[in-house]
Design a protein around this motif. Structure first.
Motif, PDB file in Angstrom:
ATOM      1  N   UNK A  80       0.773  -1.224   0.201  1.00  0.00           N
ATOM      2  CA  UNK A  80      -0.049  -0.012  -0.055  1.00  0.00           C
ATOM      3  C   UNK A  80       1.070   1.280   0.068  1.00  0.00           C
ATOM      4  N   UNK A  81       0.657   2.096  -1.051  1.00  0.00           N
ATOM      5  CA  UNK A  81       1.589   3.218  -1.404  1.00  0.00           C
ATOM      6  C   UNK A  81       0.976   4.464  -0.650  1.00  0.00           C
ATOM      7  N   UNK A  82      -0.191   4.329  -0.125  1.00  0.00           N
ATOM      8  CA  UNK A  82      -1.124   5.511   0.129  1.00  0.00           C
ATOM      9  C   UNK A  82      -0.617   6.792   0.892  1.00  0.00           C
ATOM     10  N   UNK A  83      -0.037   6.139   2.087  1.00  0.00           N
ATOM     11  CA  UNK A  83       0.583   7.163   3.241  1.00  0.00           C
ATOM     12  C   UNK A  83       2.092   6.681   3.606  1.00  0.00           C
ATOM     13  N   UNK A  84       2.953   6.682   2.846  1.00  0.00           N
ATOM     14  CA  UNK A  84       4.198   6.171   3.174  1.00  0.00           C
ATOM     15  C   UNK A  84       4.851   6.862   4.567  1.00  0.00           C
ATOM     16  N   UNK A  85       5.653   6.489   5.548  1.00  0.00           N
ATOM     17  CA  UNK A  85       6.384   7.163   6.548  1.00  0.00           C
ATOM     18  C   UNK A  85       7.160   8.241   5.878  1.00  0.00           C
ATOM     19  N   UNK A  86       7.979   7.966   4.914  1.00  0.00           N
ATOM     20  CA  UNK A  86       8.884   8.904   4.001  1.00  0.00           C
ATOM     21  C   UNK A  86       9.011   8.132   2.722  1.00  0.00           C
ATOM     22  N   UNK A  87       9.645   9.313   1.759  1.00  0.00           N
ATOM     23  CA  UNK A  87       9.739   8.692   0.471  1.00  0.00           C
ATOM     24  C   UNK A  87      11.122   9.214  -0.097  1.00  0.00           C
ATOM     25  N   UNK A  88      12.076   8.653  -0.646  1.00  0.00           N
ATOM     26  CA  UNK A  88      13.317   8.822  -1.014  1.00  0.00           C
ATOM     27  C   UNK A  88      13.385   8.646  -2.391  1.00  0.00           C
ATOM     28  N   UNK A  89      13.891   9.702  -3.159  1.00  0.00           N
ATOM     29  CA  UNK A  89      13.829   9.654  -4.400  1.00  0.00           C
ATOM     30  C   UNK A  89      15.303   9.892  -5.238  1.00  0.00           C
ATOM     31  N   UNK A  90      16.186  10.112  -4.553  1.00  0.00           N
ATOM     32  CA  UNK A  90      17.520  10.662  -4.988  1.00  0.00           C
ATOM     33  C   UNK A  90      18.151   9.623  -6.106  1.00  0.00           C
ATOM     34  N   UNK A  91      18.174   8.480  -5.802  1.00  0.00           N
ATOM     35  CA  UNK A  91      18.872   7.017  -6.330  1.00  0.00           C
ATOM     36  C   UNK A  91      19.976   6.855  -5.639  1.00  0.00           C
ATOM     37  N   UNK A  92      20.442   7.540  -4.404  1.00  0.00           N
ATOM     38  CA  UNK A  92      21.497   7.193  -3.711  1.00  0.00           C
ATOM     39  C   UNK A  92      21.233   7.456  -2.242  1.00  0.00           C
ATOM     40  N   UNK A  93      20.243   7.026  -1.721  1.00  0.00           N
ATOM     41  CA  UNK A  93      19.795   7.208  -0.506  1.00  0.00           C
ATOM     42  C   UNK A  93      20.547   6.413   0.555  1.00  0.00           C
ATOM     43  N   UNK A  94      21.132   7.122   1.702  1.00  0.00           N
ATOM     44  CA  UNK A  94      21.589   6.638   2.584  1.00  0.00           C
ATOM     45  C   UNK A  94      21.077   6.801   3.807  1.00  0.00           C
ATOM     46  N   UNK A  95      20.690   5.722   4.365  1.00  0.00           N
ATOM     47  CA  UNK A  95      19.939   5.688   5.660  1.00  0.00           C
ATOM     48  C   UNK A  95      20.420   5.045   6.960  1.00  0.00           C
ATOM     49  N   UNK A  96      20.645   5.876   7.931  1.00  0.00           N
ATOM     50  CA  UNK A  96      21.030   5.334   9.179  1.00  0.00           C
ATOM     51  C   UNK A  96      20.310   4.934  10.146  1.00  0.00           C
ATOM     52  N   UNK A  97      20.241   3.660  10.468  1.00  0.00           N
ATOM     53  CA  UNK A  97      19.131   2.927  11.459  1.00  0.00           C
ATOM     54  C   UNK A  97      19.816   3.506  12.959  1.00  0.00           C
TER      55      UNK A  97
END
Length: 187
Positions: free
Chosen positions: A78-95
């Motif tokens: 379900x794509x209706x209400x994502x927590x966040x969206x990334x669109x750069x093609x080079x997304x670095x996410x620290x947990x």
């Protein structure tokens, strides 16, 4: 002399803390895609994720994106209400928190085709996050921190971390020895 030893000890603690974090490129050499038939569930099961680790999503932003979602949204794509969206093609996410973190590609059909990822971040020896959770934003920066979706998921993977983690720890130990040698030499 005591001040130098305390400064060296502080440096050592920082180096050891940083050496524990690993960087994982999602999908390894294939990246974040539907073309290479990557089994992201299998990929994640071969890793052990910890607080402070970074996941890197590399993809062509003309054809893909990354959505962080809740567990129910993950299960149903379900794509209706994502927590966040990334669109750069080079997304670095620290947990920054333990628990399950759910991601998928929001392009129609991609999640259903298997472009989805459930990361289980293990609880550390001390459960203090490395940083405060980020404030919500409609367009997060390429490098960001995230917190767990706070929902149950599959049991944890106890697979070994990447070999690069061991190399980083070896470098940290060598740096520690150099600092100690310098401290002793200078005194």
């Amino acid at each position: 002399m005591a001040a130098r030893k305390m400064a060296a000890l502080a440096c050592i603690l920082v180096i050891l803390r940083l050496s524990e974090a690993a960087v994982y490129k999602v999908g390894d050499s294939a990246g974040w895609t539907t073309i290479a038939n990557v089994d992201y569930k299998l990929w994640a099961s071969t890793k052990t994720f910890h607080i402070g680790d970074t996941v890197l999503f590399e993809y062509n932003p003309q054809f893909h994106n990354v959505m962080r979602v809740t567990h129910p949204m993950y299960r149903s794509c379900n794509t209706s209400k994502p927590i966040s969206t990334f669109t750069t093609g080079n997304d670095s996410i620290t947990l920054t928190n333990h628990g399950h973190h759910f991601f998928f590609c929001g392009v129609p059909g991609h999640c259903l085709a298997g472009q989805k990822l459930d990361l289980n971040v293990l609880l550390p020896a001390s459960s203090t996050p490395l940083s405060d959770p980020p404030t919500s934003s409609s367009s997060p920066p390429p490098s960001t921190t995230i917190t767990a979706a706070g929902v149950p998921g599959p049991s944890p993977s106890h697979a070994a971390s990447l070999p690069s983690v061991m190399a980083t720890r070896i470098i940290a130990v060598v740096a520690l020895l150099v600092i100690l040698a310098f401290t002793n030499f200078a005194s």
